[in-house]
Design a protein around this motif. Structure first.
Motif, short mmCIF file in Angstrom:
data_model
loop_
_atom_site.label_atom_id
_atom_site.label_comp_id
_atom_site.label_asym_id
_atom_site.label_seq_id
_atom_site.Cartn_x
_atom_site.Cartn_y
_atom_site.Cartn_z
N TYR A 147 0.84 -1.19 0.09
CA TYR A 147 -0.01 -0.08 -0.14
C TYR A 147 0.62 1.35 -0.05
CZ TYR A 147 -4.16 -2.62 1.20
OH TYR A 147 -5.14 -3.70 1.24
N GLN B 38 0.75 5.25 1.10
CA GLN B 38 0.11 6.13 1.88
C GLN B 38 0.52 7.61 1.80
OE1 GLN B 38 -0.14 5.30 6.19
NE2 GLN B 38 -2.36 6.27 6.28
N GLY C 97 -1.29 12.28 5.64
CA GLY C 97 -2.71 12.64 5.96
C GLY C 97 -3.67 12.08 5.42
N LYS C 98 -3.30 11.13 4.29
CA LYS C 98 -4.43 10.27 3.73
C LYS C 98 -4.46 8.81 3.98
CE LYS C 98 -4.98 13.54 0.74
NZ LYS C 98 -6.32 14.45 0.91
N SER C 99 -5.30 8.04 3.29
CA SER C 99 -5.56 6.66 3.80
C SER C 99 -4.65 5.82 2.97
CB SER C 99 -7.18 6.37 3.74
OG SER C 99 -7.49 6.53 2.36
N PRO C 100 -4.32 4.60 3.17
CA PRO C 100 -3.78 3.72 2.41
C PRO C 100 -4.22 3.44 1.33
CG PRO C 100 -3.66 2.98 4.76
CD PRO C 100 -4.56 4.10 4.69
N LEU D 201 -0.42 0.31 11.15
CA LEU D 201 -1.73 0.13 11.28
C LEU D 201 -2.20 -0.91 12.37
CD1 LEU D 201 -2.82 0.54 7.67
CD2 LEU D 201 -4.10 1.87 9.42
N PHE E 277 -8.95 4.15 11.02
CA PHE E 277 -9.33 3.80 9.57
C PHE E 277 -10.39 2.68 9.65
CE2 PHE E 277 -6.77 6.68 6.90
CZ PHE E 277 -5.56 6.79 7.71
N PHE F 262 -9.62 1.06 1.84
CA PHE F 262 -9.78 2.06 3.13
C PHE F 262 -10.53 3.06 2.99
CE2 PHE F 262 -6.73 0.30 6.25
CZ PHE F 262 -6.04 -0.82 5.37
N GLY F 263 -11.04 3.62 4.13
CA GLY F 263 -12.04 4.96 3.99
C GLY F 263 -11.06 6.23 4.47
N PRO F 264 -11.62 7.28 4.10
CA PRO F 264 -10.51 8.29 4.39
C PRO F 264 -9.99 8.76 5.69
CG PRO F 264 -12.65 9.27 4.40
CD PRO F 264 -12.72 7.73 3.93
N GLY F 265 -10.53 8.07 6.91
CA GLY F 265 -9.77 8.30 8.10
C GLY F 265 -10.77 9.41 8.97
N ARG G 86 -9.48 11.50 12.42
CA ARG G 86 -8.36 12.13 13.32
C ARG G 86 -9.16 12.50 14.58
NH1 ARG G 86 -3.40 13.31 11.91
NH2 ARG G 86 -3.79 13.06 9.92
#
Lengths: 113, 110
Positions: free
Chosen positions: A36, A38, A41-44, B43, B90, B101-104, B106
């Motif tokens: 993956y 990444q 500040g973003k998702s994998p 993760l 996530f 994955f979703g955008p998360g 924080r």
């Protein structure tokens, strides 16, 4: 010992060079292997997956798997500044059809223009 | 086709407050997951759900509960937030091994 190990980096390569990212895993029962990317500040996001020993190519990316050595790598050819990101290695094994993923801590790649 | 969506994107809580993180996927996947990501820790799996109506603990379940409301939705609840739960969360879904994955979210706990 961590189940999935990666060098945290940063790995710095000049633009146009080949970047080589490595990952080792401890569970010999691992079945599938993923890379993956990444951005900060973003998702994998999934780059590639590989199940069988050998090489698998997709555009500028090549995944290599050696189950005997419990080693998986990702090669990025013609590296671009936009490839600068953290690369996460993940391995899975399936139990009753459910996949559990174990992630490494990631290698930060910096491609220098 | 939105993929995996999460709400909220950002949240600040005080110690002891509760909240629920929402996750939904429109890919008709059976399996869904909640992870937390902390600097230097990668993760880590909190809970996962192999199918509607089932949930199982992951690596770091303490302090969390989950609900698989239906095939689309999988929520994560913090009953009494602690500063140690400050992290990026996530949600992910998968079918036949490939995970998205979703955008998360924080989350900061003061």
């Amino acid at each position: 010992q961590k189940e999935v190990e990666q060098n945290s980096g940063p790995l710095s390569v000049p633009e146009g060079a080949i970047a080589s990212l490595n990952c080792t895993y401890s569970d010999r029962g691992s079945q599938s292997f993923f890379w993956y990317r990444q951005y900060s500040g973003k998702s994998p996001e999934l780059i590639m997956f590989i199940y069988s020993n050998g090489d698998k190519e997709d555009g500028r990316f090549t995944a290599q798997l050696n189950k005997a050595s419990q080693y998986v790598s990702l090669l990025i050819r013609d590296s671009q500044p936009s490839d600068s990101a953290t690369y996460l290695c993940a391995v899975t094994h399936s139990t009753s059809g459910t996949y559990k993923y174990i992630f490494g801590t990631g290698t930060r790649l910096k491609v220098l223009a | 086709n939105a993929g995996v969506t999460q709400t909220p994107k950002f949240q600040v809580l005080k110690t002891g407050q509760s909240m629920t993180l929402q996750c939904a996927q429109d890919m008709n996947h059976n399996s869904m997951y909640w992870y937390r990501q902390d600097p230097g820790m990668g993760l880590r799996l909190i809970y996962y759900s192999a199918s509607e109506g089932t949930t199982d603990k992951g690596e770091v379940p303490n302090g969390y509960n989950v609900s698989r409301l239906n095939k689309r939705e999988f929520s994560l609840r913090l009953e009494s937030a602690a500063p140690s739960q400050t992290s990026v969360y996530f949600c992910a879904s998968s079918e036949v091994g490939t995970q998205y994955f979703g955008p998360g979210t924080r989350l900061t706990v003061l």
